[in-house]
Design an enzyme around this catalytic site. Structure first.
Site, PDB file in Angstrom:
ATOM      1  N   GLY A  19       0.820  -1.216   0.000  1.00  0.00           N
ATOM      2  CA  GLY A  19       0.000   0.000   0.000  1.00  0.00           C
ATOM      3  C   GLY A  19       0.854   1.266   0.000  1.00  0.00           C
ATOM      4  N   ILE A  21       0.974   4.069   2.044  1.00  0.00           N
ATOM      5  CA  ILE A  21       1.630   4.484   3.291  1.00  0.00           C
ATOM      6  C   ILE A  21       2.619   3.410   3.757  1.00  0.00           C
ATOM      7  CG2 ILE A  21       1.249   4.973   5.741  1.00  0.00           C
ATOM      8  CD1 ILE A  21      -1.475   6.219   4.905  1.00  0.00           C
ATOM      9  N   LEU A  73      -6.674 -10.071   5.369  1.00  0.00           N
ATOM     10  CA  LEU A  73      -7.346  -9.673   6.616  1.00  0.00           C
ATOM     11  C   LEU A  73      -8.604 -10.505   6.883  1.00  0.00           C
ATOM     12  CD1 LEU A  73      -7.163  -5.771   6.294  1.00  0.00           C
ATOM     13  CD2 LEU A  73      -5.772  -7.247   7.776  1.00  0.00           C
ATOM     14  N   ALA A  93      -2.522  -2.340   7.001  1.00  0.00           N
ATOM     15  CA  ALA A  93      -3.552  -2.758   6.026  1.00  0.00           C
ATOM     16  C   ALA A  93      -4.961  -2.501   6.549  1.00  0.00           C
ATOM     17  CB  ALA A  93      -3.392  -4.245   5.709  1.00  0.00           C
ATOM     18  N   SER A 135      -6.719   6.448  12.145  1.00  0.00           N
ATOM     19  CA  SER A 135      -7.022   7.575  11.255  1.00  0.00           C
ATOM     20  C   SER A 135      -7.703   8.668  12.063  1.00  0.00           C
ATOM     21  CB  SER A 135      -7.978   7.075  10.166  1.00  0.00           C
ATOM     22  OG  SER A 135      -8.426   8.143   9.355  1.00  0.00           O
ATOM     23  N   ARG A 145     -17.821  19.653  15.258  1.00  0.00           N
ATOM     24  CA  ARG A 145     -16.429  20.125  15.269  1.00  0.00           C
ATOM     25  C   ARG A 145     -16.313  21.606  15.602  1.00  0.00           C
ATOM     26  NH1 ARG A 145     -14.766  17.845   9.454  1.00  0.00           N
ATOM     27  NH2 ARG A 145     -15.195  15.667   9.819  1.00  0.00           N
ATOM     28  N   TYR A 166     -16.446   4.118   5.791  1.00  0.00           N
ATOM     29  CA  TYR A 166     -15.000   4.051   6.035  1.00  0.00           C
ATOM     30  C   TYR A 166     -14.675   4.573   7.442  1.00  0.00           C
ATOM     31  CZ  TYR A 166     -10.059   5.273   5.931  1.00  0.00           C
ATOM     32  OH  TYR A 166      -8.725   5.406   6.257  1.00  0.00           O
ATOM     33  N   LYS A 170     -12.920   2.460  10.579  1.00  0.00           N
ATOM     34  CA  LYS A 170     -11.689   2.808  11.287  1.00  0.00           C
ATOM     35  C   LYS A 170     -11.958   2.994  12.787  1.00  0.00           C
ATOM     36  CE  LYS A 170      -8.145   3.186   9.600  1.00  0.00           C
ATOM     37  NZ  LYS A 170      -7.174   2.080   9.321  1.00  0.00           N
ATOM     38  N   SER A 211      -6.522   8.908  -1.057  1.00  0.00           N
ATOM     39  CA  SER A 211      -6.265  10.288  -0.657  1.00  0.00           C
ATOM     40  C   SER A 211      -5.657  11.111  -1.790  1.00  0.00           C
ATOM     41  CB  SER A 211      -5.371  10.328   0.583  1.00  0.00           C
ATOM     42  OG  SER A 211      -4.287   9.451   0.445  1.00  0.00           O
TER      43      SER A 211
HETATM   44  P1  NAP Z   1      -3.795   1.770   0.231  1.00  0.00           P
HETATM   45  O1  NAP Z   1      -2.621   2.082  -0.611  1.00  0.00           O
HETATM   46  O2  NAP Z   1      -5.084   1.437  -0.448  1.00  0.00           O
HETATM   47  O3  NAP Z   1      -3.411   0.623   1.228  1.00  0.00           O
HETATM   48  C1  NAP Z   1      -4.346  -0.208   1.837  1.00  0.00           C
HETATM   49  C2  NAP Z   1      -3.660  -1.529   2.134  1.00  0.00           C
HETATM   50  O4  NAP Z   1      -4.571  -2.400   2.805  1.00  0.00           O
HETATM   51  C3  NAP Z   1      -3.217  -2.229   0.857  1.00  0.00           C
HETATM   52  O5  NAP Z   1      -1.936  -2.772   1.072  1.00  0.00           O
HETATM   53  C4  NAP Z   1      -4.244  -3.331   0.711  1.00  0.00           C
HETATM   54  O6  NAP Z   1      -3.732  -4.495   0.085  1.00  0.00           O
HETATM   55  C5  NAP Z   1      -4.535  -3.639   2.157  1.00  0.00           C
HETATM   56  N1  NAP Z   1      -5.786  -4.363   2.294  1.00  0.00           N
HETATM   57  C6  NAP Z   1      -7.031  -3.916   2.034  1.00  0.00           C
HETATM   58  N2  NAP Z   1      -7.914  -4.919   2.236  1.00  0.00           N
HETATM   59  C7  NAP Z   1      -7.188  -6.006   2.616  1.00  0.00           C
HETATM   60  C8  NAP Z   1      -7.496  -7.344   2.950  1.00  0.00           C
HETATM   61  N3  NAP Z   1      -8.755  -7.824   2.932  1.00  0.00           N
HETATM   62  N4  NAP Z   1      -6.484  -8.182   3.292  1.00  0.00           N
HETATM   63  C9  NAP Z   1      -5.201  -7.756   3.282  1.00  0.00           C
HETATM   64  N5  NAP Z   1      -4.845  -6.501   2.974  1.00  0.00           N
HETATM   65  C10 NAP Z   1      -5.829  -5.645   2.641  1.00  0.00           C
HETATM   66  O7  NAP Z   1      -4.120   2.972   1.208  1.00  0.00           O
HETATM   67  P2  NAP Z   1      -3.217   3.771   2.252  1.00  0.00           P
HETATM   68  O8  NAP Z   1      -3.615   5.176   2.122  1.00  0.00           O
HETATM   69  O9  NAP Z   1      -1.797   3.397   2.166  1.00  0.00           O
HETATM   70  O10 NAP Z   1      -3.834   3.241   3.629  1.00  0.00           O
HETATM   71  C11 NAP Z   1      -3.080   2.494   4.562  1.00  0.00           C
HETATM   72  C12 NAP Z   1      -3.671   2.642   5.942  1.00  0.00           C
HETATM   73  O11 NAP Z   1      -3.672   4.017   6.290  1.00  0.00           O
HETATM   74  C13 NAP Z   1      -5.120   2.173   6.086  1.00  0.00           C
HETATM   75  O12 NAP Z   1      -5.244   1.573   7.355  1.00  0.00           O
HETATM   76  C14 NAP Z   1      -5.906   3.476   6.048  1.00  0.00           C
HETATM   77  O13 NAP Z   1      -7.130   3.359   6.712  1.00  0.00           O
HETATM   78  C15 NAP Z   1      -4.949   4.385   6.774  1.00  0.00           C
HETATM   79  N6  NAP Z   1      -5.155   5.815   6.531  1.00  0.00           N
HETATM   80  C16 NAP Z   1      -5.008   6.336   5.266  1.00  0.00           C
HETATM   81  C17 NAP Z   1      -5.215   7.690   5.065  1.00  0.00           C
HETATM   82  C18 NAP Z   1      -5.053   8.322   3.715  1.00  0.00           C
HETATM   83  O14 NAP Z   1      -5.401   9.503   3.570  1.00  0.00           O
HETATM   84  N7  NAP Z   1      -4.521   7.639   2.708  1.00  0.00           N
HETATM   85  C19 NAP Z   1      -5.565   8.509   6.136  1.00  0.00           C
HETATM   86  C20 NAP Z   1      -5.685   7.958   7.408  1.00  0.00           C
HETATM   87  C21 NAP Z   1      -5.470   6.604   7.588  1.00  0.00           C
HETATM   88  P3  NAP Z   1      -3.767  -4.685  -1.520  1.00  0.00           P
HETATM   89  O15 NAP Z   1      -2.552  -3.918  -2.011  1.00  0.00           O
HETATM   90  O16 NAP Z   1      -3.651  -6.157  -1.684  1.00  0.00           O
HETATM   91  O17 NAP Z   1      -5.079  -4.120  -1.995  1.00  0.00           O
END
Ligand code: NAP
Length: 358
Positions: A19, A21, A73, A93, A135, A145, A166, A170, A211
């Site tokens: 992913g 991040i 997951l 993840a 998050s 807010r 979503y 979280k 994002s």
């Molecule tokens: P991302 O690139 O979509 O990453 C999500 C990751 O979760 C991917 O590696 C995906 O695997 C994995 N995933 C989803 N469903 C899964 C499952 N059933 N089993 C195993 N892996 C699974 O998004 P990201 O922005 O990097 O997000 C990473 C984390 O940061 C998440 O927890 C998200 O909630 C949190 N977050 C993100 C933001 C933001 O603005 N981007 C803000 C706050 C928090 P695949 O590659 O196989 O799909």
């Protein structure tokens, strides 16, 4: 205070390593000298991931210290093997969709049950600390807010009608994690969370996250004007640095690290993009899209529907814990926006609309 381990002899697990991040977390752990094991739904992702990360590492050869274990997951399979021998776990993840699902449980169940699977496997394997990527979705949604600066004591209300699936996923997953620690961990393992706002910054390989959609939509001029949506934003490099620092800092366990700079309107993002990219042929809109126009669009556009609750509704957070952990200023808005735009361009997600006028 920091607990010191010999990184070369310490294995760290990063879930969802492919992913956006997680790639930054993996890169910073490799730079710090750790042995890194990532999980992915397909273990075959390793070669591509190593090739994507190498140019961003202090020593490109250290990409060889990364291995991949297959785990999903939604299934128990593979988690015990993934976590075996690890001292620390970064559970990154979680499903993060571009549009709300028909059934909120499509997100809630993998987020919550996946978190509990990882925590259970980590506890059974004798892991000392888990750093969970939660998050601001778990902090400031479904609540009023007005005039409020949010702290780690604040929680989103998953039962409020203004909250999306979503944000529910979280909130419920993070609540479940703390409840697990209270009821099952018996003081044998520590937990800390990183709660990022909207994450921008560079992509290490073509792993575009939801994002980045906001930046892409502005560069694509999906709207003739820019909606006044306000977010607390953060660069992925700061999210990863917070993860790595929280992994060993003695005072991190038990804390939720609200990880974002000041709240900014998408119009601020648009102004930065327009300044740098409109001269190159982009047509980033900088005028204000009225709130009613976004509400109308939201009736038939699910991505817009996700955003209406953030209209003119600032996200002010107290980021003292993160600033103390990092010991340096956080990355500013210009840098996180322009590096996101550069990555979107590099991987072909955006292109100028018209030829540059001489
Ligand atoms: P991302 O690139 O979509 O990453 C999500 C990751 O979760 C991917 O590696 C995906 O695997 C994995 N995933 C989803 N469903 C899964 C499952 N059933 N089993 C195993 N892996 C699974 O998004 P990201 O922005 O990097 O997000 C990473 C984390 O940061 C998440 O927890 C998200 O909630 C949190 N977050 C993100 C933001 C933001 O603005 N981007 C803000 C706050 C928090 P695949 O590659 O196989 O799909």
């Amino acid at each position: 205070m920091t607990t010191h381990h010999d990184p070369a002899g310490t294995t760290v697990l990063v879930t969802g390593a492919t992913g956006f991040i997680a790639r930054h977390v993996v890169a910073q752990l490799l730079d710090a000298g750790y042995q890194v094991r990532g999980t992915a739904r397909r273990a075959s992702s390793l070669d591509q991931l190593q090739a994507d990360l190498a140019p961003h590492l202090a020593d490109p050869g250290s990409a060889e210290r990364l291995t991949i274990a297959a785990a999903d997951l939604t299934s128990d399979d593979g988690w015990a093997e993934a976590v075996a021998g690890c001292t620390y776990v970064h559970h990154v993840a979680s499903p993060i969709p571009a549009a709300p699902p028909e059934d909120p449980n499509d997100l809630i169940v993998p987020a919550r049950d996946g978190t509990l699977r990882v925590l259970r496997a980590a506890l059974d394997a004798g892991v000392s600390r888990v750093v969970l990527t939660s998050s601001l979705a778990a902090v400031l949604y479904g609540v009023d807010r007005t005039g409020k600066v949010f702290t780690e004591a604040d929680w989103s209300n998953p039962d409020d009608r203004r909250i999306g699936a979503y944000e529910q996923s979280k909130t419920i997953a993070e609540r479940a994690a703390w409840a697990f620690m209270e009821q099952d961990a018996g003081g044998r393992m520590e937990l800390t969370t990183v709660n990022p706002g909207l994450v921008l910054g560079p992509m290490y390989g073509d792993a575009m996250s939801t994002s980045h959609e906001a930046v892409k939509k502005l560069m694509d001029r999906d709207f003739p004007a820019c909606p006044d949506l306000t977010y607390a934003m953060v660069d992925a490099r700061d999210v990863a640095a917070t993860h790595v620092a929280a992994m060993t800092a003695a005072d991190a366990p038990g804390h939720r690290h609200l990880c974002a700079i000041d709240s900014h309107s998408l119009r601020d993002v648009a102004a930065i993009l327009a300044r740098e990219h409109n001269p190159k042929g982009y047509r980033v809109p900088t005028g204000k899209l009225p709130g009613w126009a976004l509400r109308l669009t939201a009736k038939f556009d699910k991505t817009a529907a996700l955003a209406v609750n953030d209209l003119g509704n600032p996200q002010r957070v107290d980021n003292t814990l993160v600033r103390n952990l990092l010991g340096r200023p956080m990355i500013d808005l210009d840098t996180m926006v322009l590096s996101a735009a550069a990555s979107l361009e590099q991987y072909g997600h955006v292109a100028p609309k018209r030829r540059r006028v001489a």
